[in-house]
Design a protein around this motif. Sequence first.
Motif, mmCIF file in Angstrom:
data_model
loop_
_atom_site.group_PDB
_atom_site.id
_atom_site.type_symbol
_atom_site.label_atom_id
_atom_site.label_comp_id
_atom_site.label_asym_id
_atom_site.label_seq_id
_atom_site.Cartn_x
_atom_site.Cartn_y
_atom_site.Cartn_z
ATOM 1 N N CYS A 1 4.987 -2.490 7.783
ATOM 2 C CA CYS A 1 6.102 -2.665 6.853
ATOM 3 C C CYS A 1 6.715 -1.306 6.523
ATOM 4 O O CYS A 1 6.075 -0.271 6.664
ATOM 5 C CB CYS A 1 5.622 -3.269 5.542
ATOM 6 S SG CYS A 1 5.114 -4.959 5.711
ATOM 7 N N CYS B 1 -0.646 -3.888 6.022
ATOM 8 C CA CYS B 1 -0.050 -3.860 4.692
ATOM 9 C C CYS B 1 -0.644 -4.995 3.868
ATOM 10 O O CYS B 1 -1.077 -6.011 4.405
ATOM 11 C CB CYS B 1 1.458 -4.034 4.835
ATOM 12 S SG CYS B 1 2.336 -4.010 3.266
ATOM 13 N N HIS C 1 8.956 -4.721 2.302
ATOM 14 C CA HIS C 1 8.085 -5.419 3.252
ATOM 15 C C HIS C 1 8.842 -5.945 4.465
ATOM 16 O O HIS C 1 8.406 -6.894 5.109
ATOM 17 C CB HIS C 1 7.279 -6.507 2.542
ATOM 18 C CG HIS C 1 6.312 -5.905 1.560
ATOM 19 N ND1 HIS C 1 5.094 -5.373 1.950
ATOM 20 C CD2 HIS C 1 6.435 -5.642 0.243
ATOM 21 C CE1 HIS C 1 4.492 -4.847 0.887
ATOM 22 N NE2 HIS C 1 5.294 -4.994 -0.165
ATOM 23 N N CYS D 1 0.741 -7.192 2.242
ATOM 24 C CA CYS D 1 1.524 -8.431 2.243
ATOM 25 C C CYS D 1 1.095 -9.382 3.350
ATOM 26 O O CYS D 1 1.471 -10.548 3.352
ATOM 27 C CB CYS D 1 3.006 -8.122 2.393
ATOM 28 S SG CYS D 1 3.463 -7.518 4.029
HETATM 29 ZN ZN ZN Z 1 4.111 -5.412 3.680
#
Ligand code: ZN
Length: 319
Positions: A177, A170, A160, A172
């Motif tokens: 990422c 993404c 990430h 996250c």
């Molecule tokens: Zn990510």
Amino acid sequence: MIGAVDIGGTKLAVGLVDEAGRVVARSEAATGPDSTYFAGLERMTGMLSQMAKSARVEITGIGIGSTGPVDPLAGELGEVDFLPHWRRQNPAQDLANFFGVKVALENDADAGALAEAAWGAGRDKSRLIYITVGTGIGGGIILDGKLYRGVGGAHPELGHQVIDLSGPTCSCGFSGCWEALAAGPAMSAWFRSQSPENDSYRTAEQICQMARKGDQLARQAVEREAHYLGLGIANLINLFTPDIIVLAGSLMKSAPLFLEQIRATICSGCRFVPHERTELALASLGDDANLIGAARVWYHRFAGEGSVVEERPEANRGM
Ligand SMILES: [Zn+2]
């Protein structure tokens, strides 16, 4: 003899691993989103007991490598996406109670890093970064022979790191990422977006195969993949300048397609560190790598001079 348990999203593998890292027995069972933890635990204890009996050995410790987030020092599974009924369960405690031995648990990428550092491509290297590229990108960091942990035992997320903020979103919270740009599904998505029919889904492995046969679009996909792999690896070299970076995972079975360009990318942007001294190597433990890694988790925590006495740090009270 160390019992090894590899908890994956689709299968549960167990084995017996000797002190040289050799797998002397193995067995596996299916898992899936419907599988319950207690059925899984019963399979683990049943298979391990049976195996030890057949091999006429005593299990003296157990190491576990698991998919998903884990709390290694508590021995507890975290929010495991693939196995919803296993969340917050504690296989380390449960296996310790059943077998009466010490049990250690780690995230499977950290287990892989420990195994390659001790018994694989990273033997005799004190600073190692292990990267696994498949449906996601994960990794583990070994510094001076010990697994690097973040605050409270946290596992750093190498996949990430942001490579291109204008890239795909993404899970996250960021966009672009490394995982969103360079994991297998990203390669497949790009290939599909560029193909004239726009409906032909190919796995990353299939695209690599097509590239080897000379398919033009597949070769572009490989070039793009190598470019993004190289950027992420170059960042790690700039940040850590390790002795070795070990590349693992399904996509790295096609590593010869990517390596030249990865090296060129590193050369083009790591000029303030001695990047030429960081070795790029392929993971060397083969199909049993996950079991070997799980066993190494036990050695790292409990055995010999290399063992680490780890206690959970007190809560950070801040300033
Ligand atoms: Zn990510």
